[in-house]
Design a protein around this motif. Structure first.
Motif, PDB file in Angstrom:
ATOM      1  N   GLY A  44      70.633  -8.499  -7.719  1.00 44.73           N
ATOM      2  CA  GLY A  44      70.208  -7.782  -6.993  1.00 44.73           C
ATOM      3  C   GLY A  44      69.363  -6.509  -7.544  1.00 44.73           C
ATOM      4  O   GLY A  44      70.494  -5.769  -8.136  1.00 44.73           O
ATOM      5  N   ALA A  45      68.240  -5.925  -6.736  1.00 49.65           N
ATOM      6  CA  ALA A  45      67.849  -4.572  -7.385  1.00 49.65           C
ATOM      7  C   ALA A  45      66.778  -3.911  -5.784  1.00 49.65           C
ATOM      8  O   ALA A  45      66.320  -4.411  -5.019  1.00 49.65           O
ATOM      9  CB  ALA A  45      66.723  -4.371  -8.815  1.00 49.65           C
ATOM     10  N   LEU A  46      66.680  -2.366  -5.546  1.00 52.85           N
ATOM     11  CA  LEU A  46      65.709  -1.224  -5.270  1.00 52.85           C
ATOM     12  C   LEU A  46      65.545  -0.851  -6.247  1.00 52.85           C
ATOM     13  O   LEU A  46      65.758  -0.205  -7.113  1.00 52.85           O
ATOM     14  CB  LEU A  46      66.732  -0.803  -4.162  1.00 52.85           C
ATOM     15  CG  LEU A  46      66.276   0.030  -3.596  1.00 52.85           C
ATOM     16  CD1 LEU A  46      65.240  -0.910  -2.333  1.00 52.85           C
ATOM     17  CD2 LEU A  46      67.124   0.841  -2.867  1.00 52.85           C
ATOM     18  N   LEU A  47      63.942  -0.632  -6.543  1.00 52.06           N
ATOM     19  CA  LEU A  47      62.654  -0.523  -7.323  1.00 52.06           C
ATOM     20  C   LEU A  47      63.055   0.350  -6.544  1.00 52.06           C
ATOM     21  O   LEU A  47      62.746   1.114  -5.220  1.00 52.06           O
ATOM     22  CB  LEU A  47      61.957  -1.736  -6.804  1.00 52.06           C
ATOM     23  CG  LEU A  47      61.792  -2.765  -7.401  1.00 52.06           C
ATOM     24  CD1 LEU A  47      61.162  -3.841  -7.611  1.00 52.06           C
ATOM     25  CD2 LEU A  47      62.287  -2.773  -8.283  1.00 52.06           C
ATOM     26  N   PRO A  48      61.894   1.430  -7.357  1.00 49.02           N
ATOM     27  CA  PRO A  48      61.646   2.723  -7.020  1.00 49.02           C
ATOM     28  C   PRO A  48      60.365   3.707  -5.626  1.00 49.02           C
ATOM     29  O   PRO A  48      60.928   3.988  -5.112  1.00 49.02           O
ATOM     30  CB  PRO A  48      60.584   3.145  -8.272  1.00 49.02           C
ATOM     31  CG  PRO A  48      60.783   2.924  -9.319  1.00 49.02           C
ATOM     32  CD  PRO A  48      61.579   1.142  -8.855  1.00 49.02           C
ATOM     33  N   ASP A  49      60.067   1.455  -5.858  1.00 52.28           N
ATOM     34  CA  ASP A  49      59.162   1.734  -3.967  1.00 52.28           C
ATOM     35  C   ASP A  49      59.523   1.725  -2.883  1.00 52.28           C
ATOM     36  O   ASP A  49      58.760   1.184  -1.516  1.00 52.28           O
ATOM     37  CB  ASP A  49      57.765   1.499  -4.960  1.00 52.28           C
ATOM     38  CG  ASP A  49      57.993   0.304  -5.095  1.00 52.28           C
ATOM     39  OD1 ASP A  49      59.274  -0.270  -4.558  1.00 52.28           O
ATOM     40  OD2 ASP A  49      56.623  -0.226  -5.198  1.00 52.28           O
ATOM     41  N   GLY A  50      60.565   1.134  -3.567  1.00 52.38           N
ATOM     42  CA  GLY A  50      61.622   1.104  -1.550  1.00 52.38           C
ATOM     43  C   GLY A  50      61.732  -0.627  -1.771  1.00 52.38           C
ATOM     44  O   GLY A  50      61.787  -0.956  -0.688  1.00 52.38           O
ATOM     45  N   ARG A  51      60.811  -1.118  -2.446  1.00 56.31           N
ATOM     46  CA  ARG A  51      60.416  -3.274  -2.620  1.00 56.31           C
ATOM     47  C   ARG A  51      62.539  -3.323  -3.112  1.00 56.31           C
ATOM     48  O   ARG A  51      62.782  -2.967  -3.831  1.00 56.31           O
ATOM     49  CB  ARG A  51      59.653  -3.820  -3.123  1.00 56.31           C
ATOM     50  CG  ARG A  51      58.397  -3.612  -2.720  1.00 56.31           C
ATOM     51  CD  ARG A  51      57.029  -4.739  -3.794  1.00 56.31           C
ATOM     52  NE  ARG A  51      57.702  -3.322  -5.516  1.00 56.31           N
ATOM     53  CZ  ARG A  51      57.100  -3.619  -6.170  1.00 56.31           C
ATOM     54  NH1 ARG A  51      56.900  -5.139  -6.001  1.00 56.31           N
ATOM     55  NH2 ARG A  51      56.785  -3.562  -7.226  1.00 56.31           N
ATOM     56  N   ILE A  52      62.694  -4.358  -2.770  1.00 55.90           N
ATOM     57  CA  ILE A  52      63.659  -5.057  -2.722  1.00 55.90           C
ATOM     58  C   ILE A  52      63.436  -6.848  -4.125  1.00 55.90           C
ATOM     59  O   ILE A  52      62.774  -7.377  -3.139  1.00 55.90           O
ATOM     60  CB  ILE A  52      64.991  -5.581  -1.307  1.00 55.90           C
ATOM     61  CG1 ILE A  52      64.922  -4.594  -0.579  1.00 55.90           C
ATOM     62  CG2 ILE A  52      65.773  -6.218  -2.004  1.00 55.90           C
ATOM     63  CD1 ILE A  52      65.585  -4.507   1.120  1.00 55.90           C
ATOM     64  N   VAL A  53      64.249  -6.361  -4.501  1.00 57.61           N
ATOM     65  CA  VAL A  53      64.756  -7.511  -5.461  1.00 57.61           C
ATOM     66  C   VAL A  53      65.686  -8.539  -5.124  1.00 57.61           C
ATOM     67  O   VAL A  53      66.676  -8.178  -4.782  1.00 57.61           O
ATOM     68  CB  VAL A  53      64.810  -7.339  -6.913  1.00 57.61           C
ATOM     69  CG1 VAL A  53      64.854  -8.415  -7.538  1.00 57.61           C
ATOM     70  CG2 VAL A  53      63.505  -6.625  -6.795  1.00 57.61           C
ATOM     71  N   ALA A  54      65.452  -9.466  -4.013  1.00 60.33           N
ATOM     72  CA  ALA A  54      66.405 -10.822  -3.860  1.00 60.33           C
ATOM     73  C   ALA A  54      67.276 -11.104  -5.131  1.00 60.33           C
ATOM     74  O   ALA A  54      67.173 -11.259  -5.923  1.00 60.33           O
ATOM     75  CB  ALA A  54      66.490 -11.619  -2.710  1.00 60.33           C
ATOM     76  N   PRO A  55      69.277 -11.500  -5.002  1.00 60.51           N
ATOM     77  CA  PRO A  55      69.705 -11.365  -5.842  1.00 60.51           C
ATOM     78  C   PRO A  55      69.705 -12.577  -6.079  1.00 60.51           C
ATOM     79  O   PRO A  55      68.773 -13.336  -5.865  1.00 60.51           O
ATOM     80  CB  PRO A  55      71.336 -11.205  -5.218  1.00 60.51           C
ATOM     81  CG  PRO A  55      71.250 -10.548  -3.706  1.00 60.51           C
ATOM     82  CD  PRO A  55      69.435 -10.577  -3.949  1.00 60.51           C
ATOM     83  N   HIS A  56      69.776 -12.964  -8.066  1.00 57.23           N
ATOM     84  CA  HIS A  56      69.706 -14.391  -8.837  1.00 57.23           C
ATOM     85  C   HIS A  56      70.503 -14.634  -9.185  1.00 57.23           C
ATOM     86  O   HIS A  56      71.467 -14.062  -9.873  1.00 57.23           O
ATOM     87  CB  HIS A  56      68.325 -14.644  -8.760  1.00 57.23           C
ATOM     88  CG  HIS A  56      68.019 -13.530  -9.906  1.00 57.23           C
ATOM     89  ND1 HIS A  56      67.746 -12.229  -9.123  1.00 57.23           N
ATOM     90  CD2 HIS A  56      68.262 -13.388 -11.395  1.00 57.23           C
ATOM     91  CE1 HIS A  56      67.393 -10.947 -11.031  1.00 57.23           C
ATOM     92  NE2 HIS A  56      67.989 -11.740 -12.269  1.00 57.23           N
ATOM     93  N   SER A  57      70.811 -16.166  -9.454  1.00 58.72           N
ATOM     94  CA  SER A  57      71.820 -16.015 -10.260  1.00 58.72           C
ATOM     95  C   SER A  57      71.417 -17.583 -11.177  1.00 58.72           C
ATOM     96  O   SER A  57      71.097 -18.573 -11.260  1.00 58.72           O
ATOM     97  CB  SER A  57      72.875 -17.089  -9.831  1.00 58.72           C
ATOM     98  OG  SER A  57      73.918 -17.869 -10.132  1.00 58.72           O
ATOM     99  N   ALA A  58      72.268 -17.188 -12.452  1.00 52.33           N
ATOM    100  CA  ALA A  58      71.872 -18.004 -13.250  1.00 52.33           C
ATOM    101  C   ALA A  58      72.292 -19.323 -13.210  1.00 52.33           C
ATOM    102  O   ALA A  58      71.860 -20.528 -13.690  1.00 52.33           O
ATOM    103  CB  ALA A  58      71.981 -17.364 -15.155  1.00 52.33           C
ATOM    104  N   LEU A  59      73.506 -19.854 -12.246  1.00 48.73           N
ATOM    105  CA  LEU A  59      74.095 -20.860 -12.336  1.00 48.73           C
ATOM    106  C   LEU A  59      73.043 -21.416 -11.459  1.00 48.73           C
ATOM    107  O   LEU A  59      73.333 -22.759 -10.827  1.00 48.73           O
ATOM    108  CB  LEU A  59      75.221 -20.551 -11.351  1.00 48.73           C
ATOM    109  CG  LEU A  59      75.970 -20.344 -12.392  1.00 48.73           C
ATOM    110  CD1 LEU A  59      77.615 -20.076 -11.432  1.00 48.73           C
ATOM    111  CD2 LEU A  59      76.465 -21.228 -13.362  1.00 48.73           C
ATOM    112  N   ALA A  60      72.202 -21.222 -10.626  1.00 51.90           N
ATOM    113  CA  ALA A  60      70.794 -22.089  -9.358  1.00 51.90           C
ATOM    114  C   ALA A  60      69.983 -22.463 -10.158  1.00 51.90           C
ATOM    115  O   ALA A  60      68.912 -23.284  -9.568  1.00 51.90           O
ATOM    116  CB  ALA A  60      70.341 -21.382  -8.290  1.00 51.90           C
ATOM    117  N   ALA A  61      69.736 -22.085 -12.117  1.00 50.26           N
ATOM    118  CA  ALA A  61      68.461 -22.125 -11.881  1.00 50.26           C
ATOM    119  C   ALA A  61      68.624 -23.974 -12.172  1.00 50.26           C
ATOM    120  O   ALA A  61      70.091 -23.913 -12.735  1.00 50.26           O
ATOM    121  CB  ALA A  61      68.416 -21.486 -13.549  1.00 50.26           C
ATOM    122  N   PRO A  62      67.720 -24.772 -12.411  1.00 48.97           N
ATOM    123  CA  PRO A  62      67.040 -26.017 -13.220  1.00 48.97           C
ATOM    124  C   PRO A  62      68.330 -26.244 -14.572  1.00 48.97           C
ATOM    125  O   PRO A  62      68.609 -25.174 -15.537  1.00 48.97           O
ATOM    126  CB  PRO A  62      66.197 -26.028 -13.206  1.00 48.97           C
ATOM    127  CG  PRO A  62      65.621 -25.436 -12.453  1.00 48.97           C
ATOM    128  CD  PRO A  62      66.188 -23.437 -12.521  1.00 48.97           C
TER     129      PRO A  62
END
Length: 69
Positions: A44-62
């Motif tokens: 996951g990440a917090l961008l400089p403008d305060g937006r949140i990027v949810a965690p993601h996992s390669a294991l969840a990829a098709p």
């Protein structure tokens, strides 16, 4: 904000997590990148403008495989 040559990608670009690490907090499990992104170990990440990027996992990829052993 980035002093590197060539400059690191901006925090809001698709490859923003590719910027150089300028600090770490192992207690929180995060790295501060030179473009202002706070990148967490869970992807996951917090961008400089305060937006949140949810965690993601390669294991969840098709078509991803994982061992159950």
């Amino acid at each position: 904000m980035c002093p590197h040559t060539p400059p690191c990608p901006s925090g809001d670009s698709p490859d923003g997590a590719g910027a150089k690490v300028v600090g770490r907090d192992s207690g929180v499990g995060a790295a501060w990148l030179c473009n202002g992104v706070l990148l967490f170990e869970d992807t996951g990440a917090l961008l400089p403008d305060g937006r949140i990027v949810a965690p993601h996992s390669a294991l969840a990829a098709p078509n991803a495989t994982r061992s159950l052993c």
